[in-house]
Design an enzyme around this catalytic site. Structure first.
Site, PDB file in Angstrom:
ATOM      1  CD  GLU A 105      52.304  44.178  47.763  1.00 55.55           C
ATOM      2  OE1 GLU A 105      51.451  44.905  48.193  1.00 55.55           O
ATOM      3  OE2 GLU A 105      52.490  43.201  47.031  1.00 55.55           O
TER       4      GLU A 105
ATOM      5  CE  LYS B 100      48.970  48.668  40.989  1.00 57.62           C
ATOM      6  NZ  LYS B 100      48.671  49.579  40.206  1.00 57.62           N
TER       7      LYS B 100
ATOM      8  CE  LYS C  29      44.305  39.400  36.567  1.00 60.30           C
ATOM      9  NZ  LYS C  29      43.319  40.027  36.576  1.00 60.30           N
TER      10      LYS C  29
ATOM     11  N   GLY D  46      50.986  43.616  34.722  1.00 55.06           N
ATOM     12  CA  GLY D  46      52.009  42.619  34.811  1.00 55.06           C
ATOM     13  C   GLY D  46      53.285  43.317  34.577  1.00 55.06           C
TER      14      GLY D  46
ATOM     15  CG  HIS E  50      45.676  37.275  40.710  1.00 52.63           C
ATOM     16  ND1 HIS E  50      46.767  37.952  40.282  1.00 52.63           N
ATOM     17  CD2 HIS E  50      44.672  37.921  40.934  1.00 52.63           C
ATOM     18  CE1 HIS E  50      46.294  39.111  40.033  1.00 52.63           C
ATOM     19  NE2 HIS E  50      45.193  39.283  40.411  1.00 52.63           N
TER      20      HIS E  50
ATOM     21  CD  GLU F 101      43.350  42.013  39.989  1.00 52.97           C
ATOM     22  OE1 GLU F 101      44.634  41.816  40.139  1.00 52.97           O
ATOM     23  OE2 GLU F 101      43.016  42.649  38.630  1.00 52.97           O
TER      24      GLU F 101
ATOM     25  NE  ARG G 156      42.602  48.059  33.595  1.00 55.11           N
ATOM     26  CZ  ARG G 156      42.472  46.710  33.569  1.00 55.11           C
ATOM     27  NH1 ARG G 156      41.619  46.107  33.276  1.00 55.11           N
ATOM     28  NH2 ARG G 156      43.613  46.335  33.913  1.00 55.11           N
TER      29      ARG G 156
ATOM     30  CB  VAL H 247      41.095  41.151  30.013  1.00 50.30           C
ATOM     31  CG1 VAL H 247      40.888  40.115  28.976  1.00 50.30           C
ATOM     32  CG2 VAL H 247      42.055  42.415  29.449  1.00 50.30           C
TER      33      VAL H 247
ATOM     34  CG  ASN I 288      42.517  46.114  37.648  1.00 56.02           C
ATOM     35  OD1 ASN I 288      42.907  44.726  38.048  1.00 56.02           O
ATOM     36  ND2 ASN I 288      43.660  46.629  37.496  1.00 56.02           N
TER      37      ASN I 288
END
Length: 461
Positions: free
Chosen positions: A200, A116, A237, A165, A208, A275, A292, A295, A290
């Protein structure tokens, strides 16, 4: 195009990838743990192999075993799904070195975006807005206190290698920062093998919102609109929709441009998600990327008509994108809810055996699952067991279809969050599009508390 691929995952995402393989005439190979031996996705695949005992480290995270199955079954490529090894640069690198195509972006990009702090630095260099915070890991509590005083409270204490998360803690003071620092560091080491933490600034009343991007290995990269994913519990989420009901079209186009700028800067290809956190004034800031499939990808598929898994496979095989920017239409509105095997009041997992399973069908509805009557929900894996997606010409129609469908949804033998989802999407604030990241805390949990207090009062009487 490949002729045979292995899906290094389980459950509903394995079923989802298998479905597209069948559509394209590809052979699919599934893997399963001892706990998943009787799961529907295992039967749906053309071939299936056991990769170990139920614990994830002995099965779905067992790189040696998975790659051994890949060799034995003669596949050409490996689809990682989401979770498990999907954003593991070591696994992606091993796939490539052992002669398989990894269905995802480059190893270097996975590694960079998985860190990150490195991701923040790259986005800053790309000219993408980032949240005020640290661009280097914290060495000790003293550094954390000094940084906290400089940035100002409240703050988000985060694991640099975190995701899903996990490894996130909101702190309102120095006392809270010191209280959580060591514990979060240990948690980060346990879950991610990296104890690095950073800070942060915390954005109050935030949304979001993410942008779906897709790019090929020929330099073409396009945005597939946005998704609002603000309704979360425990930083995960539970409700996602496309497009966001909050931002203006002007802000939306700026976010799409920023997402493409970010993806181009890092040389991204395949499917990915940028995001953002968006404040009440529609200022947006990079949160993470992300690398990939997400979901919540079905809501994007529903409003665009594009099969994202199909695009993943074609891109990995070296093909160019099958559409241009002019081909990307945005039709209607789609909302997804994640159905978890958990207590709807405490959010604690609820393992057990499913004794009844009735899912709603009808116009505008889509179901994603790999469960059936008799399925044993174990404590070994994430408790998400299904997804329900509703599409409508308008958001109001999508909401109405979703509410009606949830009222017909029935799973017995275990507790699920269906009551929580129904209360959430029926709430006047949700129907009005007021879906900040504090929605569950502000609207759902007070309803639970009020209900429990009434039950106690009735018990006394």
């Amino acid at each position: 195009m490949f002729s045979k691929i292995l899906i290094a995952n389980r459950g509903e995402i394995a079923s989802r990838v298998i479905r597209t393989c069948k559509k394209l005439g590809l052979q699919s190979v599934a893997i399963y743990s001892e706990a998943d031996a009787n799961s529907p996705y295992v039967r749906e695949a053309d071939e299936a192999y056991c990769v170990g005992k139920s614990p994830v480290m002995e099965s779905y995270m067992n790189m040696n075993k998975i790659l051994s199955v890949a060799k034995e079954s003669g596949v050409e490529a490996i689809h990682p799904g989401y979770g498990f090894l999907s954003e593991n640069a070591t696994f992606a690198n091993r796939c490539i070195k052992e002669g398989f195509v990894f269905i995802g972006p480059s190893v270097e990009v996975i590694a960079a975006m998985g860190d990150k702090i490195e991701a923040r630095n790259r986005m800053k260099a790309a000219g993408v807005p980032i949240i005020e915070g640290l661009n280097a890991p914290l060495d000790c509590e003293v550094d954390a206190i000094e940084a906290g005083r400089k940035i100002g409270y409240p703050l988000m204490l985060k694991a640099s290698a975190g995701g899903g998360g996990i490894g996130i803690q909101l702190v309102h003071s120095e006392e809270e920062l010191l209280k959580h620092f060591i514990a979060l560091r240990k948690k980060a080491e346990t879950f991610f093998g990296d104890s690095s933490l950073f800070l942060e600034s915390y954005i109050l009343d935030s949304h979001h919102i993410e942008v779906q991007v897709v790019g090929d290995k020929h330099g073409n990269i396009l945005p597939l609109w946005d998704r609002e994913c603000s309704i979360q519990r425990r930083n995960q989420k539970v409700v996602e929709e496309a497009p966001s009901p909050f931002i203006s079209e002007e802000t939306r186009m700026k976010m799409l441009d920023a997402a493409i700028k970010a993806a181009k800067y890092i040389g991204y290809y395949n499917v990915g998600t940028i995001e953002f956190l968006v404040d009440k004034d529609e200022n947006f800031f990079f949160l993470e990327m992300n690398t990939r499939l997400q979901v919540e990808h079905p809501v994007t598929e529903e409003i665009t008509g594009i099969d994202l898994v199909e695009e993943q496979l074609k891109i990995a095989a070296g093909e160019q994108l099958s559409f241009t920017n002019e081909d990307i239409q945005r039709k209607g509105h789609a909302i997804e809810v994640r159905i978890y095997a958990e207590d709807p009041q405490t959010f604690f997992p609820s393992p057990g055996k499913i004794t009844e399973f009735i899912f709603p069908d009808g116009e505008g509805l889509r179901n994603e699952f790999s469960i059936e009557i008799g399925s044993q929900i174990t404590p070994f894996y994430d408790p998400m067991i299904a997804k329900l997606i509703a599409w409508g010409e308008t958001r109001a129609q999508a909401c109405a279809r979703l509410i009606a469908a949830l009222e017909r949804y029935k799973i017995t033998g275990i507790k699920t969050n269906i009551p929580m989802l129904l209360k959430t999407v029926s709430h006047k604030q949700f129907l009005a599009g007021n879906t900040t990241t504090k929605f569950v805390d502000e609207y759902y949990l007070p309803m639970v508390l009020s209900h429990n207090e009434r039950r106690k009062e009735n018990g006394k009487n």
